[in-house]
Each structure stands twice: as C-alpha cells, then as structure tokens.
Design an enzyme around this catalytic site. Sequence first.
Site, short mmCIF file in Angstrom:
data_model
loop_
_atom_site.label_atom_id
_atom_site.label_comp_id
_atom_site.label_asym_id
_atom_site.label_seq_id
_atom_site.Cartn_x
_atom_site.Cartn_y
_atom_site.Cartn_z
N LYS A 120 9.29 -16.92 -10.62
CA LYS A 120 8.47 -15.88 -11.23
C LYS A 120 7.27 -16.48 -11.99
O LYS A 120 7.44 -17.43 -12.76
CB LYS A 120 9.36 -15.08 -12.19
CG LYS A 120 8.73 -13.83 -12.70
CD LYS A 120 9.67 -13.07 -13.62
CE LYS A 120 8.91 -12.00 -14.35
NZ LYS A 120 9.64 -11.47 -15.48
N ASP A 138 -4.82 -10.25 12.78
CA ASP A 138 -4.78 -8.87 13.27
C ASP A 138 -3.72 -8.75 14.37
O ASP A 138 -3.80 -9.43 15.40
CB ASP A 138 -6.16 -8.46 13.81
CG ASP A 138 -6.25 -6.96 14.00
OD1 ASP A 138 -6.92 -6.30 13.21
OD2 ASP A 138 -5.60 -6.44 14.95
N ILE A 139 -2.74 -7.89 14.12
CA ILE A 139 -1.60 -7.79 15.05
C ILE A 139 -2.06 -7.18 16.38
O ILE A 139 -1.65 -7.61 17.45
CB ILE A 139 -0.45 -6.97 14.42
CG1 ILE A 139 0.03 -7.65 13.13
CG2 ILE A 139 0.71 -6.83 15.40
CD1 ILE A 139 1.06 -6.89 12.33
N ASN A 149 0.84 -1.20 0.00
CA ASN A 149 0.00 0.00 0.00
C ASN A 149 0.87 1.25 0.00
O ASN A 149 2.09 1.16 -0.01
CB ASN A 149 -0.96 -0.03 1.19
CG ASN A 149 -0.21 -0.12 2.51
OD1 ASN A 149 0.54 0.78 2.86
ND2 ASN A 149 -0.38 -1.23 3.22
N PHE A 173 -4.17 3.03 14.79
CA PHE A 173 -4.44 4.04 13.78
C PHE A 173 -5.55 3.54 12.86
O PHE A 173 -5.68 2.33 12.66
CB PHE A 173 -3.17 4.31 12.93
CG PHE A 173 -2.29 5.37 13.51
CD1 PHE A 173 -1.63 5.16 14.71
CD2 PHE A 173 -2.12 6.59 12.85
CE1 PHE A 173 -0.82 6.14 15.25
CE2 PHE A 173 -1.32 7.57 13.39
CZ PHE A 173 -0.67 7.36 14.59
N1 CTP Z 1 -3.78 -3.64 12.19
C1 CTP Z 1 -3.15 -4.71 12.75
N2 CTP Z 1 -3.09 -5.90 12.09
C2 CTP Z 1 -3.71 -6.08 10.91
C3 CTP Z 1 -4.39 -4.98 10.33
C4 CTP Z 1 -4.40 -3.77 11.00
O1 CTP Z 1 -2.60 -4.57 13.85
N3 CTP Z 1 -3.64 -7.25 10.31
C5 CTP Z 1 -3.78 -2.37 12.92
C6 CTP Z 1 -3.13 -1.22 12.20
O2 CTP Z 1 -1.73 -1.13 12.48
C7 CTP Z 1 -3.89 -0.03 12.76
C8 CTP Z 1 -5.26 -0.59 13.04
O3 CTP Z 1 -5.11 -2.01 13.11
O4 CTP Z 1 -3.37 0.41 13.98
C9 CTP Z 1 -6.28 -0.27 12.00
O5 CTP Z 1 -5.83 -0.67 10.74
P1 CTP Z 1 -6.77 -0.59 9.47
O6 CTP Z 1 -6.05 -1.15 8.28
O7 CTP Z 1 -7.34 0.79 9.37
O8 CTP Z 1 -7.96 -1.52 9.95
P2 CTP Z 1 -8.40 -2.97 9.62
O9 CTP Z 1 -8.61 -3.68 10.90
O10 CTP Z 1 -7.47 -3.61 8.65
O11 CTP Z 1 -9.82 -2.72 8.99
P3 CTP Z 1 -10.26 -2.37 7.49
O12 CTP Z 1 -9.06 -2.61 6.61
O13 CTP Z 1 -11.39 -3.27 7.23
O14 CTP Z 1 -10.65 -0.91 7.52
#
Ligand code: CTP
Length: 409
Positions: free
Chosen positions: A288, A305-306, A209, A323
Amino acid sequence: MEMDGKTIVLGITGGVAAYKAAMLASALSKRGARVQTVMTKHATQFVTPLTLQSVTRQPVFVDMFDERDPSRIAHIALADDADLVVVAPATADAIARVAHGIGDDMLTTMLLATRAPVVLAPAMNVHMYENPIVQRNLGILRDAGFYVAEPGIGPLACGYTGRGRLMEPDEMMEFIDMVLTPKRLANRTVLVTAGPTRERIDPVRYLSNDSTGTMGYALAQMAWRMGAMVTLVTGPVAKEPPMGVEMVSVESAQEMLRAVVERAPDSDIVIKSAAVADYRPVQAAAVKIKKTGRQFHLALTQNEDILQAVRAVRKPSSYLVGFAAETHDVDYYARKKLQEKGLDMLVLNDVFEEGAGFGDTTNRVTLYFADGAVLPLGLAPKLTVAGDILEHVVRRLGTADRAALPRPL
Ligand code: CTP
C-alpha cells in the site's frame, strides 16, 4: 419478451416441486400468455387444480376422458393450440413414459401429439437423476428435439444435497424466452466483452470507470437466446452470469487482451462492449502506498488497443463490432473509430443523452456500418437494444466486403 397471444401448455407431474409450477404459471400469465394446465393424477397430491385454475384463470385438465367440448378432442386440441409446452416438474416416470412413446394419460397423450417445442424440467432425487436409465431417457428426448431445463444443485426434499432441484421459476422464464426466440445465430460462436477494467495502483487501489456491464451482458444473453455459443469476457461487475454463457472473468486491460486474443480466432462475431481503461500505472506498487504530505504523481502508460489486436487474429469471415461512449462531437468520433479500428459496425453511445448513460436500464444508440450506413435506434430497454444490434449483425454476417474495409493501420 412479451407473451401476449401465446398459448403455453404447462404440464405438472407428481413431484414435491409441483408447488413451484404455480409460481411459473403465475409468471407466464403475468407476461400475457394464456396458460393451459395439464396435471397428472399424482401431481394433484402436491398442488390442487384449483390453485392452477385461480392463478391462470383457465380450466385445468387432469382426466383423460374429461371431454368438455364435443367439437374437439381435449388432448389433441391442447397439443395443437400450444405455442410451447413446458413440463415442470418432470418426474423420472413421466420422462420414461414419453421417451418410450407411452401415452396413458392426458399429459403424455398431449405430449405425443404436439408439434410445439417442449421443455422438460426434471426434478427428483440426485441418485434417481444420475441413474443411467433416466439419463438415457433424457438423451432419447433430447435427440427427438425436446429441450431439457437442467435441474440445479442444492438441498433436495429427500434430505440429500445434489443435482435434482427444479430449475427456479425466474430461470425457467429465461429458458422459455430462449426456446421462443428464433435461432438466428444457430451454430455461430460469439465473443462479447463487457464491464470496466481495473488498473492496479497498489493492492487496495485501482483506476477504473463507471461501466456496469449491463449492455455487454444483455448482448451475451440475447446471443445465447438466438442460439449462439457465447463467451463473455467480463471485467469486475456486480451481475449474475447470463444463463448458458461461458464466463471468463478478468480484471485488467492486459488480462482482457489475453483472454480475447486467445478466443477471437474461433469467433464468428466479436463484440467489444467493454469500457477498457486507456491507461494503467507504469508499475503497480507491491504494498500500500502511504501518504507523504507532498504532491503525488502517478505515471501512466497506455494500454494496448484490444480491437487492433483482434484485427490481427480474427477469422476473415468474422464480424467485428466496437462500441464508443462519447460526450461531444459524437458523430465525428464514431466515424473516426469505425475507420481507425477497422470495424464492421460501431455502436455509438451518447453518454449525455437522457436514458442512455452508464448503468441505465435503457439505451439509445446509433449504428455506424463499414459501408457508410448510419442507423439510429430508438430508446429501449438494453435487452431490446441488444436484440436489435444482433439482428443487424445477422443480416450482414458473411456479406461484408473485406476489400472495401480500411486496411489495418
Ligand atoms: N477498446 C479496446 N481496447 C482499448 C480501448 C478500447 O478494444 N485499449 C475498444 C472498446 O472496447 C470499444 C472501442 O475500442 O469497443 C472504443 O472504445 P473507447 O474507449 O470509446 O475508444 P478509445 O479507442 O479508447 O478512444 P478514446 O478513449 O480516445 O475516445
């Protein structure tokens, strides 16, 4: 950080790096500081008082008995007026004299008399610097509260290559900003994540991204300035590591997860500003992938999700900041994420807002707190925004009412 109204006394001792002191004096003056220069006699062999006087537009002091104002004693006046004293370069001789309480010239008497913080920036031959006597003297000074701006490694004027180069003027400025920043996070451990993650498709391609890591790096930098021990777990970005910060480089979300979960239990504050990829290819191809002329489907699986993983291992007293970068229904999603992820604070970034997107040098964020408070911050440089976010964390640190927080899902 602007330095308007601050008086900085710049001490220069007799080493070849003295010419860099003129650049430092110039940088300090441009930031608004009143720079008073004190040179040893030997320093004037390398750079002239007139150079420093011209750069700073202030008188330069060399001779201990050059008393220009009968109402004040010069070395005491300099010592008292200083908000900060910086000695750059500091020779082994000057370090030894100050460490042993010797005041035999304008600079050393002023150093003994000042109550302002003092930064010493040693510069000398590598063998001199590594000499146990010099190291012992620096130890004495550190114990007495002096800050030592460690010299860098590189080619030295004497022909050797090693540790002994005066810290570069731009790094000195960062070091000085650190010294001047109130130590609101002293003895705290801060873990910051930053940047994007890369999810491998094959050896030459990945999903990622637009995150540049600027906000996360600014948070790590400010946390260090505020006195914290900082670890920055970073995805791939084109940025210099912030000074004083322990760096852990990762590529994928899975690597970031491992790095964060390992360190989170020891952290007082965990700030997840990384833009973690939500999905990764089910399997990265070992070689590749070749085009076939037909439609291509890439199977993706969701990354763990971390933040949820951090929740399970965090210290109960720790403060957890997440964030959210959103493009629509921003308030709804901010509140939802704060709740679902069990955060103490959520920093909302409205990506479509002017000056607040990925890669901008400025940011405008809104803070959502677990107790329901919502606080929009003004548009400001990312470093200022980082300082404001950390200030709000400091105010609430240790006061979070865990019982009021949502239960883990
Ligand atoms: N985050 C995380 N682990 C993931 C995805 C996101 O810890 N696999 C954390 C990001 O570092 C950030 C927060 O979750 O602090 C929100 O990230 P965001 O990408 O906005 O949210 P998502 O949970 O991925 O939700 P969505 O993409 O559906 O908006």
